[in-house]
Write an enzyme that holds these catalytic residues in place. Structure first.
Site, PDB file in Angstrom:
ATOM      1  CD  GLU A   1      -3.137   0.912   2.118  1.00 32.66           C
ATOM      2  OE1 GLU A   1      -4.148   0.281   1.758  1.00 32.66           O
ATOM      3  OE2 GLU A   1      -2.998   1.383   3.264  1.00 32.66           O
TER       4      GLU A   1
ATOM      5  CG  HIS B   1       4.704 -29.252   5.153  1.00 32.52           C
ATOM      6  ND1 HIS B   1       5.187 -30.522   4.933  1.00 32.52           N
ATOM      7  CD2 HIS B   1       5.263 -28.843   6.320  1.00 32.52           C
ATOM      8  CE1 HIS B   1       5.989 -30.867   5.930  1.00 32.52           C
ATOM      9  NE2 HIS B   1       6.051 -29.873   6.782  1.00 32.52           N
TER      10      HIS B   1
ATOM     11  CE  LYS C   1     -11.652   2.039   1.171  1.00 33.70           C
ATOM     12  NZ  LYS C   1     -11.010   2.783   2.275  1.00 33.70           N
TER      13      LYS C   1
END
Length: 535
Positions: A349, A380, A503
């Site tokens: 960001e 893994h 937004k």
């Protein structure tokens, strides 16, 4: 300088990391540095001492010393918003002088710390009670982004300190706008003994306010719609005092942050109240002290010993010269599980930008893709790609040297053995990534599918142990690393315009979903998906 660095890379690109170590038995001694409880080993990076000198030249060309002075001088280094970036001031010790724009910033910071301390002491002592008189046993932090990731990461990382501070209090976090986290929490909590913290710098973030409204409704459903419910069960942290008051949070239960504190740099402020509640104010102040140690180191240490500068320039070398565009963060301690998520926000960001400070397209790649997981689990999951895949990835291995030594019970020996197992795996994995087959015996007799090419660069950050002090220093080091890289790339790391427009578009979209007007002016994909949702 970029051309000089490219030519230097051409000269050494044929040298494998295994050869670098074979040629220089003292390589670790030359390519590591320490600050307080941290050791930064970058000897497994594909570079030399000469590489560093050329990177230092680049930093001087980009005026890094002047930019550091501007940062710590309180100048508006956040140019697009006309603000300073003074998260470092949140870590100043009591009595320090910091006057910016005629205001005593240090005094303001310590006044809020004292307000935090009164709240923490009241909760820990059992004097903070709900509307029906029950002692608060659970605290829910409602926030998103920097108001959630940092505090949650630290509370989980310092769980050992939390266990020593208050066994009665549990701190929870809710951030998702769909309400799923909060819904699950509310099923398990007692409204009579639950305290909510609403953390939002602007107090307008829809994700946070939606969760806050749900929490208020939940409390009022059980306890009734009385003024005492809001007074006893809600705290607010914001720079928007009036908005907190309008929502219903009483003035004495409000804590302040400032415009010069960016969200992802704010856990050192009152946004860190959940941390202080979990580990106590002494622990919180120790975390601030560790960060301040790194602030002073960053400002004053010569570059060959300066951890944030070295870390940043190594990253520049990998991203812009070697063309490595992915970085894995691999802590070998389960308490640091949230650290990769936190650093994803801090780095991507901040430096995920493509426009320079003067509004021109950038000429170089900026922030690489940051990702990761707890090392033993990652082994893994995606280590196969690291060792034998087709992508070059640089790694940050992070581990504490000591753990469990203070325990005094029958399982201590087993726990210490488990920690030793994590240490061994961390060192072995970074060694194999660097050296490849050279780390193995009789590698030339292995079939090709069992061979390891190595030459994958990595750094190792070794903490003496994981404490509030060492964690504070570690996080501050990454913060300053981000700033140094922003200077080299000539971008502003303190704004985040890229997250805003989505937004805004969501506001119109929400209206359509709720049947407010006809869907119009959108692409066929969005229209088709809305049609299916509405159907």
């Amino acid at each position: 300088m970029w051309r000089v660095l490219a030519e230097h890379a051409d000269n050494i690109k044929g040298t494998h990391l295994a050869q670098f170590f074979a040629d220089d038995p003292q390589r670790f001694g030359r390519l590591h540095s320490e600050c307080g409880p941290l050791l930064f080993d970058y000897s497994k990076q594909r570079l030399t001492v000469e590489t560093l000198e050329r990177l230092f030249d680049l930093a001087r060309q980009q005026q890094l010393p002047e930019w550091i002075d501007r940062l710590f001088g309180g100048e508006p280094v956040n140019s697009t918003e006309g603000r300073a970036a003074m998260h470092w001031a949140l870590r100043l010790p009591e009595g320090a002088s910091c006057v910016v724009g005629g205001q005593d910033v240090a005094a303001q910071v310590h006044e809020q710390l004292r307000r935090m301390e009164r709240i923490v002491n009241k909760v820990h002592s059992g004097q903070w009670r709900g509307a029906t008189g029950e002692v608060v046993t659970d605290v829910v932090n409602i926030g998103v982004g920097g108001s959630d990731l940092g505090p949650q990461m630290v509370v989980e990382a310092l769980c050992d300190s939390a266990a020593q501070t208050s066994s009665r209090l549990t701190v929870h976090f809710a951030s998702t706008m769909d309400g799923s986290q909060l819904s699950q929490l509310l099923r398990t909590l007692n409204p009579h003994s639950t305290l909510f913290i609403i953390s939002s710098k602007s107090f307008t973030t829809i994700d946070t306010l939606s969760n806050a409204d749900t929490a208020r409704c939940w409390l009022q459903h059980t306890l009734g719609d009385k003024p005492g419910v809001l007074h006893c069960h809600f705290l607010g942290v914001s720079s928007a005092v009036q908005k907190m008051t309008e929502w219903g949070i009483s003035e004495e239960h409000q804590l302040q942050i400032w415009d010069w504190v960016g969200g992802r740099y704010s856990m050192w402020s009152a946004i860190g109240l959940p941390i202080a509640l979990a580990i106590g104010m002494h622990g919180f102040r120790q975390m601030l002290a560790g960060a301040h140690l790194m602030d002073e180191h960053f400002r004053n240490a010569d570059w060959p010993q300066n951890l944030p500068v070295l870390m940043a320039l190594v990253g520049i070398w990998n991203t812009n010269v070697l063309g490595i565009n992915a970085q894995a963060v691999l802590p070998y301690d389960g308490r640091l599980k949230q650290l990769p998520l936190y650093l994803e926000q801090l780095e991507m960001e901040s430096n995920g930008k493509s426009v320079t400070r003067d509004g021109q397209p950038v000429e170089h790649k900026t922030c690489p893709i940051i990702w990761g997981d707890v090392g033993p689990n990652a082994q893994h999951a995606f280590y196969q790609l690291l060792h034998q895949g087709t992508e070059a990835v640089t790694c940050d291995f992070i581990l504490p040297a000591r753990r469990y030594e203070q325990a005094r019970d029958e399982v201590t020996a087993e726990l210490i053995a488990q920690h030793e197992l994590a240490l061994a795996n961390c060192l072995a994995q970074s060694r194999l990534l660097a050296l490849g087959d050279a780390a193995l015996k009789d590698a030339d007799q292995l079939p090709i599918y069992q061979r390891y090419r190595g030459n994958q660069p990595s750094s190792t950050l070794l903490l003496d142990e994981l404490t509030p002090y060492s964690l504070g220093a570690l996080i501050a080091m990454y913060e300053h690393k981000v700033f140094v890289q922003s200077v080299i790339w000539d971008i502003n790391p303190f704004d985040q315009w890229g997250v805003e427009m989505g937004k805004k578009l969501a506001v119109d979209t929400l209206g359509w979903i709720r049947g407010q007007g006809e869907v119009s002016g959108v692409d066929s994909s969005t229209a088709g998906l809305l049609g299916r949702i509405l159907k």
